[in-house]
Design an enzyme around this catalytic site. Structure first.
Site, PDB file in Angstrom:
ATOM      1  N   GLY A 150      -1.158  -3.238  -1.312  1.00 40.20           N
ATOM      2  CA  GLY A 150      -2.578  -3.571  -1.258  1.00 40.20           C
ATOM      3  C   GLY A 150      -3.409  -2.330  -1.525  1.00 40.20           C
ATOM      4  N   GLU A 151      -4.568  -2.254  -0.885  1.00 43.13           N
ATOM      5  CA  GLU A 151      -5.499  -1.117  -1.026  1.00 43.13           C
ATOM      6  C   GLU A 151      -6.114  -1.007  -2.419  1.00 43.13           C
ATOM      7  OE1 GLU A 151      -3.711   2.614   0.039  1.00 43.13           O
ATOM      8  OE2 GLU A 151      -2.946   1.885   1.953  1.00 43.13           O
ATOM      9  N   GLY A 152      -5.816  -1.954  -3.311  1.00 39.90           N
ATOM     10  CA  GLY A 152      -6.274  -1.828  -4.690  1.00 39.90           C
ATOM     11  C   GLY A 152      -5.380  -0.959  -5.549  1.00 39.90           C
TER      12      GLY A 152
END
Length: 339
Positions: free
Chosen positions: A305-307
């Site tokens: 995640g987190e971009g």
């Protein structure tokens, strides 16, 4: 707010009336592409990426000069059901880590020269436990979508969407099940490491939540309200705002894709300006992309995640734009074209 006074009505109207593609800009890009010093089609998907950029920016020579990664963080009441190995306090701790520059997304942004904004969505107030009540009321959900629309306020020409939130793969799985059917097993994966009893509780939570809210799940925005999270609502808002402002979007992993899926279910054309940066190792993600007819750019086995996947893909998009704008034509370079 609309004349009816219902918070979602403005969003329903917006989703129905989104600006369409600029086919003239796309045509101009494709016409230039065949004049560049390379065999036609030899840059493969990079050529399609440039056409996509032109289509949704309206620019005949698309460039990426101000790429931005927007990470939205939210907490979820369903974590009280002991479905994840990490406590919800980790969400706020990771937001602090982002601010200090110590997370993976910080390093990828540095490597690829990307801007980064992190949005803390009332972490001290988790959404409702979806196995017992709706995650949000309509007003809160709509307000959070509106907040997400502000992600582009500082100016960007390529928006990468990511998230942070302990428990949010459970939320994404519930949304996917509600929107596309199947079984909980089709959509639930380990997330941050749920196995054994944790996985069984996660599966049970998704089944229970979808059954509890079934009377409301015919409307995609109600799916978001009942089963979603603040970060997912904000990402949906950011995607809509980007469309209105002719900003292409790169969506990250399973959770970010669940936000896009809500919009897709409301209007399949609502995410045509979105590219999906990666397919994550979370097993439901590949299925979700297939349901939306989307092909990811990368498949690196990531599930952070987190971009992070979107940020890595942004460099490919930047390179595609530079190849198109910077390459010489056969005539300019004095290179013989194919017969």
């Amino acid at each position: 707010m609309s004349a009816s006074g219902l918070p979602f009505d403005d969003f329903r109207e917006l989703i129905r009336n989104l600006p369409g593609p600029d086919l003239g800009a796309e045509r101009a890009v494709r016409e230039r592409e065949v004049t560049l010093t390379k065999p036609a089609g030899s840059l493969g998907r990079l050529e399609e990426i440039v056409a996509w950029l032109a289509t949704w920016t309206g620019k005949r020579t698309p460039q990426v000069n101000r790429p931005l990664v927007a990470v939205f963080a939210g907490n979820h009441g369903v974590t009280a059901k002991n479905i994840t190995p990490f406590p919800p306090s980790v969400t706020a701790q990771m937001v602090e880590n982002f601010a200090a520059g110590g997370a993976a997304i910080n390093q990828i942004c540095i490597a690829n020269d990307l801007g980064l904004k992190v949005f803390d969505l009332a972490l001290e107030h988790p959404t409702g436990d979806i196995t017992e009540e709706a995650a949000m009321d309509e007003r809160t959900c709509a307000a959070t979508m509106a907040f997400g629309m502000e992600a582009i306020a500082g100016g960007t020409d390529l928006l990468c969407i990511g998230e942070m939130g302990i428990g949010n793969t459970t939320i994404a799985a519930a949304i996917a099940l509600a929107l596309f059917g199947g079984t909980a097993e089709d959509w639930v994966g380990p997330g941050t490491g749920s196995t054994g009893e944790l996985m069984q509780r996660k599966l049970a939570a998704v089944r229970l939540a979808v059954a509890l809210h079934q009377p409301h799940l015919q409307d995609p925005l109600e799916v978001l309200r009942c089963l979603g999270g603040r970060e997912i609502a904000a990402m949906a808002g950011a995607i809509l705002a980007a469309r209105m402002e002719k900003i292409p979007v790169i969506v990250d992993g399973f959770v970010a894709s669940a936000a896009a899926a809500v919009l897709y279910a409301a209007n399949p054309e609502a995410i045509d300006h979105c590219m999906f940066g990666q397919v994550s190792a979370e097993p439901g993600h590949r299925k979700l992309l297939a349901k939306m007819g989307k092909e990811p750019l990368l498949d690196l086995g990531m599930r952070l995640g987190e971009g992070t996947g979107a940020a890595l893909a942004a460099n490919i998009v930047k390179a595609a734009a530079l190849c198109h704008s910077g390459m010489a034509t056969f005539e300019q370079a004095g290179v013989s074209a194919s017969k």
